[in-house]
Design a protein around this motif. Structure first.
Motif, PDB file in Angstrom:
ATOM      1  N   ASN A  91      30.395  36.890 -29.726  1.00 13.53           N
ATOM      2  CA  ASN A  91      29.396  35.704 -29.116  1.00 13.53           C
ATOM      3  C   ASN A  91      29.858  34.437 -28.599  1.00 13.53           C
ATOM      4  N   ASP A  92      31.226  34.028 -28.253  1.00 11.65           N
ATOM      5  CA  ASP A  92      31.275  32.978 -28.086  1.00 11.65           C
ATOM      6  C   ASP A  92      30.938  32.481 -26.767  1.00 11.65           C
ATOM      7  N   SER A  93      31.018  33.310 -25.840  1.00  8.00           N
ATOM      8  CA  SER A  93      30.503  32.914 -24.385  1.00  8.00           C
ATOM      9  C   SER A  93      28.880  32.664 -24.448  1.00  8.00           C
ATOM     10  N   GLU A  94      28.022  33.432 -25.030  1.00  7.06           N
ATOM     11  CA  GLU A  94      26.663  32.956 -25.324  1.00  7.06           C
ATOM     12  C   GLU A  94      26.583  31.743 -26.005  1.00  7.06           C
ATOM     13  N   THR A  95      27.286  31.489 -27.340  1.00  6.06           N
ATOM     14  CA  THR A  95      27.300  30.437 -27.890  1.00  6.06           C
ATOM     15  C   THR A  95      27.711  29.111 -26.940  1.00  6.06           C
ATOM     16  N   GLU A  96      28.495  29.429 -26.294  1.00  6.81           N
ATOM     17  CA  GLU A  96      29.062  28.197 -25.271  1.00  6.81           C
ATOM     18  C   GLU A  96      28.077  27.833 -24.588  1.00  6.81           C
ATOM     19  N   LYS A 100      25.807  24.352 -23.811  1.00  4.42           N
ATOM     20  CA  LYS A 100      25.604  23.799 -22.426  1.00  4.42           C
ATOM     21  C   LYS A 100      24.055  23.288 -22.304  1.00  4.42           C
ATOM     22  N   ASP A 101      23.275  24.765 -22.434  1.00  8.07           N
ATOM     23  CA  ASP A 101      21.846  24.419 -22.352  1.00  8.07           C
ATOM     24  C   ASP A 101      21.037  23.257 -23.031  1.00  8.07           C
ATOM     25  N   PHE A 102      21.781  23.316 -24.088  1.00  7.81           N
ATOM     26  CA  PHE A 102      21.130  22.206 -24.989  1.00  7.81           C
ATOM     27  C   PHE A 102      21.508  20.698 -24.709  1.00  7.81           C
ATOM     28  N   PHE A 103      22.690  20.646 -24.371  1.00  5.53           N
ATOM     29  CA  PHE A 103      23.377  19.274 -23.846  1.00  5.53           C
ATOM     30  C   PHE A 103      22.356  18.792 -22.396  1.00  5.53           C
ATOM     31  N   GLU A 104      22.011  19.895 -21.661  1.00  6.25           N
ATOM     32  CA  GLU A 104      21.394  19.837 -20.347  1.00  6.25           C
ATOM     33  C   GLU A 104      19.687  19.394 -20.650  1.00  6.25           C
ATOM     34  N   LYS A 105      19.409  20.145 -21.544  1.00  4.56           N
ATOM     35  CA  LYS A 105      17.727  19.960 -21.768  1.00  4.56           C
ATOM     36  C   LYS A 105      17.403  18.997 -22.738  1.00  4.56           C
ATOM     37  N   GLU A 106      18.130  18.887 -23.767  1.00  5.93           N
ATOM     38  CA  GLU A 106      17.953  17.954 -24.826  1.00  5.93           C
ATOM     39  C   GLU A 106      18.590  16.511 -24.301  1.00  5.93           C
ATOM     40  N   LYS A 107      17.530  15.505 -23.664  1.00  5.27           N
ATOM     41  CA  LYS A 107      18.280  14.351 -23.153  1.00  5.27           C
ATOM     42  C   LYS A 107      18.453  13.391 -24.087  1.00  5.27           C
ATOM     43  N   THR A 108      17.838  13.235 -25.482  1.00  9.07           N
ATOM     44  CA  THR A 108      18.170  12.319 -26.258  1.00  9.07           C
ATOM     45  C   THR A 108      17.954  12.924 -27.679  1.00  9.07           C
ATOM     46  N   PRO A 109      19.101  13.880 -28.006  1.00  7.14           N
ATOM     47  CA  PRO A 109      19.167  14.605 -29.275  1.00  7.14           C
ATOM     48  C   PRO A 109      19.373  13.552 -30.466  1.00  7.14           C
ATOM     49  N   ALA A 110      19.034  13.875 -31.548  1.00 10.55           N
ATOM     50  CA  ALA A 110      19.481  12.952 -32.659  1.00 10.55           C
ATOM     51  C   ALA A 110      21.112  12.961 -32.836  1.00 10.55           C
ATOM     52  N   ALA A 117      26.327  19.868 -32.528  1.00 15.66           N
ATOM     53  CA  ALA A 117      26.404  20.641 -30.947  1.00 15.66           C
ATOM     54  C   ALA A 117      27.941  20.475 -30.612  1.00 15.66           C
ATOM     55  N   TRP A 118      28.406  19.306 -30.613  1.00 14.84           N
ATOM     56  CA  TRP A 118      29.837  18.922 -30.328  1.00 14.84           C
ATOM     57  C   TRP A 118      30.938  19.686 -30.950  1.00 14.84           C
ATOM     58  N   LEU A 119      30.712  19.650 -32.526  1.00 15.07           N
ATOM     59  CA  LEU A 119      31.555  20.278 -33.525  1.00 15.07           C
ATOM     60  C   LEU A 119      31.490  21.996 -33.024  1.00 15.07           C
ATOM     61  N   LEU A 120      30.198  22.501 -32.706  1.00 19.34           N
ATOM     62  CA  LEU A 120      30.350  23.773 -32.522  1.00 19.34           C
ATOM     63  C   LEU A 120      31.019  24.294 -31.242  1.00 19.34           C
ATOM     64  N   ALA A 121      30.778  23.248 -29.987  1.00 20.25           N
ATOM     65  CA  ALA A 121      31.293  23.585 -28.772  1.00 20.25           C
ATOM     66  C   ALA A 121      32.973  23.556 -28.904  1.00 20.25           C
ATOM     67  N   ASP A 122      33.462  22.500 -29.521  1.00 20.02           N
ATOM     68  CA  ASP A 122      34.932  22.181 -29.881  1.00 20.02           C
ATOM     69  C   ASP A 122      35.439  23.643 -30.574  1.00 20.02           C
ATOM     70  N   TRP A 126      38.330  26.029 -29.236  1.00 19.53           N
ATOM     71  CA  TRP A 126      39.653  26.127 -30.201  1.00 19.53           C
ATOM     72  C   TRP A 126      39.643  27.559 -30.322  1.00 19.53           C
ATOM     73  N   ARG A 127      38.655  28.424 -30.305  1.00 22.17           N
ATOM     74  CA  ARG A 127      38.696  30.045 -30.864  1.00 22.17           C
ATOM     75  C   ARG A 127      39.098  30.463 -29.511  1.00 22.17           C
ATOM     76  N   LYS A 128      38.606  30.051 -28.185  1.00 24.58           N
ATOM     77  CA  LYS A 128      38.819  30.746 -26.933  1.00 24.58           C
ATOM     78  C   LYS A 128      40.388  30.553 -26.658  1.00 24.58           C
ATOM     79  N   LYS A 129      40.849  29.499 -27.015  1.00 22.15           N
ATOM     80  CA  LYS A 129      42.593  29.054 -26.868  1.00 22.15           C
ATOM     81  C   LYS A 129      43.381  30.090 -27.819  1.00 22.15           C
TER      82      LYS A 129
END
Length: 192
Positions: A91-96, A100-110, A117-122, A126-129
Motif C-alpha cells: 500500500n505504499d503508493s496509496e499511502t503516498e 499528498k491529498d492531506f497536504f493539498e487539502k489541509e491548508k493549516t494542519p496542526a 504526515a512528513w514522517l510517514l511520507a519520508d 525510504w521504503r520505495k528506495k
C-alpha cells in the motif's frame, strides 16, 4: 438527586470526549479519553494494539468515511493505518497519495499532524528506495544466475567433449599398441 448525579457522571465523560474530539481536528474517532487527548500519536498507539481483524475493520470504516466526505484527518489516519506492518508492503503508493491529498487539502494542519504526515511520507520514500534497490539486486541475481547456468552448460559440453577426446585417445593408443606389439594369436604357429 442520586439519579441526576448518575446522569451527570455518565454524560460528563461523553461530553468531554466530544469536546476534545472537536478541538483536535485529527483526534481519533472511537477511542478512550486519554487516546483522544493524544491525537494521532495515541491513534497510532491504539492501532498497534489492534488485531489484524480490527485493523481491517478500522480500514473499512475509514474508507467509508472518506467516500462520504474527504476529511484530511481521515486521510492521514488511513495513511497511518496502511503504514502499519500488516499492510504496508502493498500500500505504499496509496499511502503516498493519501499524504499528498492531506497536504493539498489541509491548508493549516496542526503542527503535530503535519510532522506525523512528513514522517510517514519520508518513511514511504525510504521504503520505495529500499524496494528499488532490492529489485535491482534481484535483477542482478537473475542475470548472474543466467550467466552461471550458461557457464555450467558450457562446462558440461566441454567435459563431454573432453571425455570423447579421452576415449578417442585411448582407442588410438590401443591401436598403436596393437601395431607396435603384434598379438601372438595372429602369428602363425609352427608345428612342434
Amino acid at each position: 438527586m442520586s439519579d441526576g448525579t448518575n446522569r451527570i457522571q455518565i454524560l460528563f465523560p461523553l461530553l468531554l470526549i466530544l469536546l476534545l474530539w472537536m478541538l483536535s481536528a485529527c483526534a481519533p474517532i472511537i477511542y478512550t479519553k486519554s487516546q483522544l487527548q493524544g491525537g494521532l500519536l495515541s491513534y497510532y498507539e491504539a492501532l498497534r494494539m489492534m488485531s489484524v481483524e480490527e485493523l481491517e475493520q478500522e480500514q473499512a470504516m475509514l474508507r467509508v468515511s472518506l467516500n462520504h466526505a474527504e476529511i484530511p484527518c481521515d486521510q492521514l489516519r488511513l495513511a497511518m493505518l496502511l503504514w502499519m506492518p500488516e499492510f504496508r508492503l502493498n500500500n505504499d503508493s496509496e499511502t503516498e497519495q493519501l499524504l499528498k491529498d492531506f497536504f493539498e487539502k489541509e491548508k493549516t494542519p496542526a503542527i503535530q499532524d503535519k510532522q506525523i504526515a512528513w514522517l510517514l511520507a519520508d518513511e514511504v520514500q525510504w521504503r520505495k528506495k529500499i524496494q528499488s534497490h532490492q529489485q535491482t539486486l534481484k535483477n542482478q541475481l537473475k542475470e548472474e544466475r543466467a550467466i552461471s547456468l550458461n557457464l555450467l552448460e558450457q562446462l558440461t559440453k566441454a567435459q563431454s567433449t573432453l571425455k570423447q577426446l579421452k576415449n578417442i585417445d585411448k582407442n588410438i593408443n590401443a591401436r598403436e599398441q596393437e601395431i607396435s606389439t603384434p598379438s601372438t594369436d595372429k602369428i602363425p604357429h609352427e608345428p612342434k
